[in-house]
Design an enzyme around this catalytic site. Structure first.
Site, PDB file in Angstrom:
ATOM      1  N   PRO A  10       0.789  -1.226   0.000  1.00 55.28           N
ATOM      2  CA  PRO A  10       0.000   0.000   0.000  1.00 55.28           C
ATOM      3  C   PRO A  10       0.821   1.276   0.000  1.00 55.28           C
ATOM      4  CG  PRO A  10      -0.136  -1.109   2.117  1.00 55.28           C
ATOM      5  CD  PRO A  10       0.517  -2.064   1.165  1.00 55.28           C
ATOM      6  N   ASN A  11       0.356   2.194  -0.815  1.00 56.81           N
ATOM      7  CA  ASN A  11       0.866   3.570  -0.913  1.00 56.81           C
ATOM      8  C   ASN A  11       2.206   3.689  -1.625  1.00 56.81           C
ATOM      9  OD1 ASN A  11      -1.360   4.872   0.426  1.00 56.81           O
ATOM     10  ND2 ASN A  11      -0.610   3.934   2.320  1.00 56.81           N
ATOM     11  N   ARG A  18       5.686  12.496  -2.416  1.00 56.39           N
ATOM     12  CA  ARG A  18       5.689  13.094  -1.076  1.00 56.39           C
ATOM     13  C   ARG A  18       6.770  12.426  -0.243  1.00 56.39           C
ATOM     14  NH1 ARG A  18       0.754  11.323   1.202  1.00 56.39           N
ATOM     15  NH2 ARG A  18       1.583  12.188   3.110  1.00 56.39           N
ATOM     16  N   TYR A  23      11.732   8.696   1.738  1.00 57.93           N
ATOM     17  CA  TYR A  23      11.708   7.683   0.681  1.00 57.93           C
ATOM     18  C   TYR A  23      12.474   8.081  -0.583  1.00 57.93           C
ATOM     19  CZ  TYR A  23       7.996   5.828   3.627  1.00 57.93           C
ATOM     20  OH  TYR A  23       7.287   5.341   4.689  1.00 57.93           O
ATOM     21  N   ASN A  79       8.087  -5.632  -0.592  1.00 62.92           N
ATOM     22  CA  ASN A  79       7.925  -4.452   0.261  1.00 62.92           C
ATOM     23  C   ASN A  79       6.439  -4.362   0.567  1.00 62.92           C
ATOM     24  OD1 ASN A  79       7.752  -2.046   1.592  1.00 62.92           O
ATOM     25  ND2 ASN A  79       9.038  -0.900   0.147  1.00 62.92           N
ATOM     26  N   ALA A  82       2.941  -0.722   4.908  1.00 62.76           N
ATOM     27  CA  ALA A  82       2.431  -0.724   6.284  1.00 62.76           C
ATOM     28  C   ALA A  82       1.868  -2.081   6.702  1.00 62.76           C
ATOM     29  CB  ALA A  82       1.366   0.362   6.436  1.00 62.76           C
ATOM     30  N   GLU A 103      12.328  -9.712   2.512  1.00 63.32           N
ATOM     31  CA  GLU A 103      11.555  -8.552   2.992  1.00 63.32           C
ATOM     32  C   GLU A 103      12.403  -7.306   2.772  1.00 63.32           C
ATOM     33  OE1 GLU A 103      10.631  -8.701   7.171  1.00 63.32           O
ATOM     34  OE2 GLU A 103       9.994  -6.603   7.220  1.00 63.32           O
ATOM     35  N   HIS A 105      12.598  -2.908   2.808  1.00 62.45           N
ATOM     36  CA  HIS A 105      12.074  -1.578   3.120  1.00 62.45           C
ATOM     37  C   HIS A 105      13.038  -0.531   2.595  1.00 62.45           C
ATOM     38  CE1 HIS A 105       9.006  -3.418   5.461  1.00 62.45           C
ATOM     39  NE2 HIS A 105       9.938  -4.171   6.021  1.00 62.45           N
ATOM     40  N   ARG A 112      12.936   4.603  12.877  1.00 59.79           N
ATOM     41  CA  ARG A 112      11.710   5.413  12.767  1.00 59.79           C
ATOM     42  C   ARG A 112      10.798   5.155  13.974  1.00 59.79           C
ATOM     43  NH1 ARG A 112       9.293   4.898   6.934  1.00 59.79           N
ATOM     44  NH2 ARG A 112       8.146   6.719   7.696  1.00 59.79           N
TER      45      ARG A 112
HETATM   46  O1  CA2 Z   1      10.437   1.926   4.103  1.00 61.59           O
HETATM   47  C1  CA2 Z   1       9.610   1.249   3.477  1.00 61.59           C
HETATM   48  O2  CA2 Z   1       9.809   0.797   2.355  1.00 61.59           O
HETATM   49  C2  CA2 Z   1       8.215   1.018   4.093  1.00 61.59           C
HETATM   50  O3  CA2 Z   1       7.832  -0.324   3.804  1.00 61.59           O
HETATM   51  C3  CA2 Z   1       7.289   2.003   3.407  1.00 61.59           C
HETATM   52  C4  CA2 Z   1       5.868   2.011   3.998  1.00 61.59           C
HETATM   53  C5  CA2 Z   1       5.905   2.124   5.517  1.00 61.59           C
HETATM   54  O4  CA2 Z   1       4.586   1.989   6.047  1.00 61.59           O
HETATM   55  C6  CA2 Z   1       6.803   1.084   6.153  1.00 61.59           C
HETATM   56  O5  CA2 Z   1       6.832   1.283   7.552  1.00 61.59           O
HETATM   57  C7  CA2 Z   1       8.216   1.197   5.600  1.00 61.59           C
HETATM   58  C8  CA2 Z   1       5.074   3.190   3.443  1.00 61.59           C
HETATM   59  C9  CA2 Z   1       4.996   3.266   1.954  1.00 61.59           C
HETATM   60  C10 CA2 Z   1       4.316   4.534   1.553  1.00 61.59           C
HETATM   61  O6  CA2 Z   1       5.221   5.278   0.761  1.00 61.59           O
HETATM   62  C11 CA2 Z   1       4.955   6.586   0.513  1.00 61.59           C
HETATM   63  C12 CA2 Z   1       5.809   7.221  -0.349  1.00 61.59           C
HETATM   64  C13 CA2 Z   1       5.612   8.549  -0.650  1.00 61.59           C
HETATM   65  C14 CA2 Z   1       4.556   9.234  -0.098  1.00 61.59           C
HETATM   66  C15 CA2 Z   1       3.709   8.610   0.776  1.00 61.59           C
HETATM   67  C16 CA2 Z   1       3.904   7.259   1.065  1.00 61.59           C
END
Ligand code: CA2
Length: 147
Positions: A10-11, A18, A23, A79, A82, A103, A105, A112
């Protein structure tokens, strides 16, 4: 030629739009290109997907597990976004399929918020990578070749 499967949760479709401090500024399309180049270097086909839906990830893990058992898939880079921190269903899908799964990230989740420190994926994964930014994806594909 075997296939490396790269699954994004997701996302992650929002990458590059953003939170660049967390990221980076690469988009998911950029990540797909990095993975395609890494697969070409390893002699793999690439199957690259993203979904915002937990059950779709379960279906894709089961599909990859069947393909690995048939010998056409080398393994999965996941990946789970969340869902990493919430999903017993993903844990069970990985365990149930016996997949070779890394896995991944983008960020260092351990540096974090505390709610990102626990992963339901890690106990079922072959290996865990975090904090390499989007360059973690090609590193993980190279690692699949040596597992
Ligand atoms: O660090 C990672 O790759 C995560 O898997 C990314 C997830 C987060 O919930 C994990 O804790 C760590 C979030 C992905 C959402 O990515 C976004 C990127 C740009 C703007 C908003 C969200």
């Amino acid at each position: 030629m075997k296939t490396a499967v790269v699954l994004n949760g997701p996302n992650l479709n929002l990458l590059g739009t953003r939170e660049p401090a967390v990221y980076g500024s690469h988009t998911l399309a950029d990540v797909q290109k990095l993975c395609a180049d890494a697969c070409a270097a390893q002699g793999f086909n690439l199957d690259f997907r993203q979904t915002n839906h937990e059950g779709v990830l379960v279906d894709w893990l089961q599909e990859a597990g069947r393909a690995q058992a048939e010998g056409t898939v080398v393994g999965v880079v996941l990946n789970a976004g969340a869902y990493t921190h919430t999903s017993v269903a993903l844990h069970d899908a990985i365990k149930g399929t016996g997949l070779t799964l890394i896995e991944l990230h983008i960020s260092n989740v351990h540096a974090r918020e505390p709610f990102r420190h626990h992963s339901y994926i890690s106990p079922a994964a072959r290996a865990v990578m975090a904090g390499f930014g989007v360059q973690g994806y090609p590193l993980a594909i190279a690692a699949l070749a040596s597992l």
